[in-house]
Enzyme design. Structure first.
Site, PDB file in Angstrom:
ATOM      1  N   HIS A  76      85.163  16.994  97.546  1.00  0.00           N
ATOM      2  CA  HIS A  76      84.928  16.400  96.227  1.00  0.00           C
ATOM      3  C   HIS A  76      83.554  15.737  96.217  1.00  0.00           C
ATOM      4  O   HIS A  76      83.273  14.864  97.024  1.00  0.00           O
ATOM      5  CB  HIS A  76      86.025  15.379  95.896  1.00  0.00           C
ATOM      6  CG  HIS A  76      87.255  16.033  95.341  1.00  0.00           C
ATOM      7  ND1 HIS A  76      88.039  15.460  94.387  1.00  0.00           N
ATOM      8  CD2 HIS A  76      87.811  17.240  95.591  1.00  0.00           C
ATOM      9  CE1 HIS A  76      89.029  16.277  94.078  1.00  0.00           C
ATOM     10  NE2 HIS A  76      88.921  17.363  94.806  1.00  0.00           N
ATOM     11  N   TYR A 205      89.648   7.924  87.416  1.00  0.00           N
ATOM     12  CA  TYR A 205      90.073   6.525  87.451  1.00  0.00           C
ATOM     13  C   TYR A 205      90.001   6.004  86.019  1.00  0.00           C
ATOM     14  O   TYR A 205      88.893   5.926  85.457  1.00  0.00           O
ATOM     15  CB  TYR A 205      89.140   5.700  88.349  1.00  0.00           C
ATOM     16  CG  TYR A 205      89.312   5.969  89.823  1.00  0.00           C
ATOM     17  CD1 TYR A 205      88.726   7.067  90.437  1.00  0.00           C
ATOM     18  CD2 TYR A 205      90.077   5.103  90.611  1.00  0.00           C
ATOM     19  CE1 TYR A 205      88.895   7.313  91.793  1.00  0.00           C
ATOM     20  CE2 TYR A 205      90.244   5.334  91.968  1.00  0.00           C
ATOM     21  CZ  TYR A 205      89.655   6.431  92.559  1.00  0.00           C
ATOM     22  OH  TYR A 205      89.830   6.665  93.898  1.00  0.00           O
ATOM     23  N   PRO A 297      94.981   0.358  97.109  1.00  0.00           N
ATOM     24  CA  PRO A 297      94.529   1.751  97.288  1.00  0.00           C
ATOM     25  C   PRO A 297      93.437   2.209  96.334  1.00  0.00           C
ATOM     26  O   PRO A 297      92.975   3.346  96.436  1.00  0.00           O
ATOM     27  CB  PRO A 297      95.813   2.569  97.076  1.00  0.00           C
ATOM     28  CG  PRO A 297      96.734   1.680  96.336  1.00  0.00           C
ATOM     29  CD  PRO A 297      96.361   0.275  96.651  1.00  0.00           C
ATOM     30  N   LYS A 301      90.705   3.404 100.752  1.00  0.00           N
ATOM     31  CA  LYS A 301      90.131   2.960 102.025  1.00  0.00           C
ATOM     32  C   LYS A 301      91.144   2.755 103.162  1.00  0.00           C
ATOM     33  O   LYS A 301      90.750   2.657 104.324  1.00  0.00           O
ATOM     34  CB  LYS A 301      89.373   1.635 101.822  1.00  0.00           C
ATOM     35  CG  LYS A 301      88.089   1.781 101.040  1.00  0.00           C
ATOM     36  CD  LYS A 301      86.974   2.350 101.890  1.00  0.00           C
ATOM     37  CE  LYS A 301      85.811   2.863 101.084  1.00  0.00           C
ATOM     38  NZ  LYS A 301      85.875   4.283 100.751  1.00  0.00           N
ATOM     39  N   TYR A 389      82.235   4.353  98.215  1.00  0.00           N
ATOM     40  CA  TYR A 389      83.354   5.290  98.037  1.00  0.00           C
ATOM     41  C   TYR A 389      83.349   6.363  99.123  1.00  0.00           C
ATOM     42  O   TYR A 389      84.404   6.692  99.681  1.00  0.00           O
ATOM     43  CB  TYR A 389      83.303   5.929  96.639  1.00  0.00           C
ATOM     44  CG  TYR A 389      84.594   6.615  96.273  1.00  0.00           C
ATOM     45  CD1 TYR A 389      85.626   5.918  95.646  1.00  0.00           C
ATOM     46  CD2 TYR A 389      84.810   7.956  96.586  1.00  0.00           C
ATOM     47  CE1 TYR A 389      86.828   6.533  95.337  1.00  0.00           C
ATOM     48  CE2 TYR A 389      86.010   8.580  96.285  1.00  0.00           C
ATOM     49  CZ  TYR A 389      87.009   7.866  95.646  1.00  0.00           C
ATOM     50  OH  TYR A 389      88.202   8.480  95.345  1.00  0.00           O
TER      51      TYR A 389
HETATM   52  C1  FAD Z   1     102.983   3.492  99.261  1.00  0.00           C
HETATM   53  C2  FAD Z   1     101.608   3.523  99.882  1.00  0.00           C
HETATM   54  C3  FAD Z   1     100.583   4.247  99.263  1.00  0.00           C
HETATM   55  C4  FAD Z   1      99.313   4.284  99.822  1.00  0.00           C
HETATM   56  N1  FAD Z   1      98.335   4.992  99.200  1.00  0.00           N
HETATM   57  C5  FAD Z   1      97.100   5.018  99.740  1.00  0.00           C
HETATM   58  C6  FAD Z   1      96.039   5.717  99.132  1.00  0.00           C
HETATM   59  O1  FAD Z   1      96.199   6.331  98.087  1.00  0.00           O
HETATM   60  N2  FAD Z   1      94.813   5.697  99.736  1.00  0.00           N
HETATM   61  C7  FAD Z   1      94.590   5.037 100.914  1.00  0.00           C
HETATM   62  O2  FAD Z   1      93.478   5.064 101.465  1.00  0.00           O
HETATM   63  N3  FAD Z   1      95.573   4.350 101.518  1.00  0.00           N
HETATM   64  C8  FAD Z   1      96.807   4.340 100.965  1.00  0.00           C
HETATM   65  N4  FAD Z   1      97.788   3.656 101.577  1.00  0.00           N
HETATM   66  C9  FAD Z   1      97.461   3.011 102.832  1.00  0.00           C
HETATM   67  C10 FAD Z   1      97.497   3.994 104.001  1.00  0.00           C
HETATM   68  O3  FAD Z   1      98.600   4.832 103.864  1.00  0.00           O
HETATM   69  C11 FAD Z   1      97.569   3.160 105.265  1.00  0.00           C
HETATM   70  O4  FAD Z   1      96.400   2.383 105.312  1.00  0.00           O
HETATM   71  C12 FAD Z   1      97.714   3.992 106.543  1.00  0.00           C
HETATM   72  O5  FAD Z   1      98.997   4.555 106.611  1.00  0.00           O
HETATM   73  C13 FAD Z   1      97.483   3.116 107.760  1.00  0.00           C
HETATM   74  O6  FAD Z   1      97.815   3.811 108.925  1.00  0.00           O
HETATM   75  P1  FAD Z   1      98.399   3.048 110.183  1.00  0.00           P
HETATM   76  O7  FAD Z   1      98.610   4.114 111.210  1.00  0.00           O
HETATM   77  O8  FAD Z   1      97.556   1.886 110.493  1.00  0.00           O
HETATM   78  O9  FAD Z   1      99.796   2.438 109.705  1.00  0.00           O
HETATM   79  P2  FAD Z   1     101.134   3.168 109.278  1.00  0.00           P
HETATM   80  O10 FAD Z   1     100.851   4.431 108.564  1.00  0.00           O
HETATM   81  O11 FAD Z   1     101.948   2.133 108.582  1.00  0.00           O
HETATM   82  O12 FAD Z   1     101.831   3.563 110.630  1.00  0.00           O
HETATM   83  C14 FAD Z   1     102.423   2.600 111.474  1.00  0.00           C
HETATM   84  C15 FAD Z   1     103.505   3.259 112.312  1.00  0.00           C
HETATM   85  O13 FAD Z   1     104.056   2.297 113.189  1.00  0.00           O
HETATM   86  C16 FAD Z   1     105.472   2.410 113.183  1.00  0.00           C
HETATM   87  N5  FAD Z   1     106.057   1.117 113.549  1.00  0.00           N
HETATM   88  C17 FAD Z   1     106.194   0.015 112.757  1.00  0.00           C
HETATM   89  N6  FAD Z   1     106.785  -0.974 113.445  1.00  0.00           N
HETATM   90  C18 FAD Z   1     107.014  -0.492 114.691  1.00  0.00           C
HETATM   91  C19 FAD Z   1     107.614  -1.051 115.853  1.00  0.00           C
HETATM   92  N7  FAD Z   1     108.087  -2.312 115.842  1.00  0.00           N
HETATM   93  N8  FAD Z   1     107.696  -0.296 116.946  1.00  0.00           N
HETATM   94  C20 FAD Z   1     107.215   0.985 116.959  1.00  0.00           C
HETATM   95  N9  FAD Z   1     106.656   1.573 115.886  1.00  0.00           N
HETATM   96  C21 FAD Z   1     106.541   0.834 114.771  1.00  0.00           C
HETATM   97  C22 FAD Z   1     105.803   2.841 111.763  1.00  0.00           C
HETATM   98  O14 FAD Z   1     107.074   3.464 111.675  1.00  0.00           O
HETATM   99  C23 FAD Z   1     104.660   3.793 111.463  1.00  0.00           C
HETATM  100  O15 FAD Z   1     104.951   5.117 111.810  1.00  0.00           O
HETATM  101  C24 FAD Z   1      99.063   3.591 101.026  1.00  0.00           C
HETATM  102  C25 FAD Z   1     100.070   2.873 101.642  1.00  0.00           C
HETATM  103  C26 FAD Z   1     101.336   2.818 101.085  1.00  0.00           C
HETATM  104  C27 FAD Z   1     102.420   2.008 101.750  1.00  0.00           C
END
Ligand code: FAD
Length: 395
Positions: A76, A205, A297, A301, A389
């Site tokens: 994009h 947006y 979101p 980021k 962005y």
């Molecule tokens: C509904 C929603 C929509 C989103 N939309 C966007 C978007 O459009 N654009 C964007 O940039 N970001 C978006 N985000 C944010 C983005 O998805 C997150 O920033 C991203 O998933 C972060 O990755 P992570 O691996 O740090 O955490 P997570 O994806 O949360 O992964 C953490 C992992 O740790 C595991 N875990 C948790 N506790 C424990 C434990 N005690 N022991 C072992 N494992 C554990 C969980 O099960 C999970 O699999 C969104 C988030 C949500 C909730």
């Protein structure tokens, strides 16, 4: 007595941060294990982000997990801002000297990383319960967990807390050692996914009197749309028909006309929050991704910050194991937080620019209109939006 073993790096959480870190370390010859509390199917069922910055694309390539992204991701080169009934294009590519973003879903990123990890025969323990990081202030950290009713303990050099906002890593830190910075917004996003072609080639947006809307996408045949809704709203209150009707009301006539509707394949409400925990290092334990920070979101980021955190962390571990240097480890928290706060600022700014804040009154609305006008008519302001962005570079 628990079973014990020694593995250099224990990663808690198999979201994008944990899986990407595991793969980057493996490529550098550093053995690691991932402990995840959920099942693989559950992890893959979470519909979340969909826009990748250059830094994330590069790290996925470095990790050897970019084959599908490069084959199926959509480049994009711009986004559209809709306000006052008119759409205005921000030329990301032209304003940033040729940079772009990739539309490729988080679910796909996660699946690709899981598959390369499985193909390399690397260990991920799914459904690992009661994961507890311990002794990370000593030279001998340990992580305990339960699997199928048995207690296990892993001795390690380092613990990477990649377990999201509600994880065990941050929760294990004594309150006096950590500072929290938080802003909760007075609305959420109601998201709907459908197997329908996107309404527009690029993301729209929309700032409307009825509230914000986002027309996003995952592929040429799968769309993701969002509506700003009050925090008190419930997803059960929204039939698909009501969603599509409200989305149309927030779009311009051309988009309204082109919008193809269909049954939802997922619908959910997510609250919007800005949050940072400082520092991101506690002895031999490091927080990364949502475990350390959350962004609303609007700026796309969250996933990208998770990727850049583990990019820094992988570099720091490589420096430690290959060059016996603790420089990267010592700099990790400060280096990440500089980038995190810039993304926090941008996400807060985009959220403030595009959403309705009726409780703030008419003055706020007028300033918002002036700022939107400025952003699309000043090259300097458009460039600032564009360079944030597409993502700031990792130092
Ligand atoms: C509904 C929603 C929509 C989103 N939309 C966007 C978007 O459009 N654009 C964007 O940039 N970001 C978006 N985000 C944010 C983005 O998805 C997150 O920033 C991203 O998933 C972060 O990755 P992570 O691996 O740090 O955490 P997570 O994806 O949360 O992964 C953490 C992992 O740790 C595991 N875990 C948790 N506790 C424990 C434990 N005690 N022991 C072992 N494992 C554990 C969980 O099960 C999970 O699999 C969104 C988030 C949500 C909730």
């Amino acid at each position: 007595m628990p079973t014990t073993q020694h593995i250099p790096v224990v990663i808690i959480g198999a979201g994008p941060a944990g899986l990407l870190l595991g793969q980057l370390l493996y490529k550098a010859g550093i053995d690691n294990i991932i402990l995840e509390q959920r099942s693989p199917d559950y992890v893959l069922s979470r519909i979340r982000a969909g826009v990748l910055e250059q830094v994330s694309m590069d790290l996925l390539r470095q990790a050897g997990a970019a084959k599908n992204m490069d084959a199926h991701g959509l480049h994009h080169h711009g986004i559209e801002l809709l306000f006052g009934g008119q759409r205005h294009r921000i030329d990301l590519h032209g304003l940033t000297g040729g940079k772009y973003v990739m539309v490729y879903g988080q679910t796909e990123v996660t699946r690709d990383l899981m598959e390369v990890r499985a193909a390399e025969g690397l260990t991920t323990v799914y459904e690992a319960l009661h994961v507890q990081p311990r002794d990370y202030d000593s030279g001998h950290p340990r992580v305990r967990y339960e699997k199928d009713g048995e207690l296990h303990e892993i001795h390690c050099d380092f613990i990477a807390g990649c377990d999201g906002f509600h994880g065990a890593s941050r929760a294990s830190i004594a309150p006096e050692r950590i500072r929290h910075f938080e802003k909760v917004y007075p609305f959420g996003w109601l998201g709907l996914m459908s197997d329908t072609p996107p309404v527009s080639e690029e993301l729209i947006y929309a700032n409307s009197e009825r509230g914000f809307a986002l027309c996003s996408q995952r592929s040429l045949t799968r769309s993701r749309y969002y509506l700003q809704v009050p925090l008190t709203d419930k997803v059960e209150n929204w039939t698909d028909e009501a969603f599509w009707d409200e989305l149309k009301r927030r779009l311009d006539p051309e988009a309204r006309e082109r919008l193809m509707t269909g049954p939802s394949i997922e619908k959910s409400i997510a609250p919007l929050r800005s949050y940072v925990a400082e520092p991101m290092r506690f002895g031999r334990m490091f927080l990364a991704g949502d475990a350390a920070h959350i962004v609303p979101p609007t700026g796309a980021k969250g996933l990208n910050l998770a990727a850049s955190d583990v990019g820094y962390l992988a570099r720091a571990f490589v420096d430690y194991y290959q060059n016996k240097s603790t420089h990267g480890i010592d700099q990790y928290s400060e280096q990440c937080l500089r980038r995190v706060w810039k993304a926090e600022r941008f996400s807060w700014w985009m959220t403030t620019l595009m959403h309705s804040f009726p409780e703030e009154g008419a003055f706020h609305t007028k300033v918002q209109e002036a700022e939107l006008d400025y952003v699309v008519n000043s090259r300097a302001a458009s460039t600032s939006l564009a360079e944030n962005y597409v993502g700031l570079p990792m130092r």
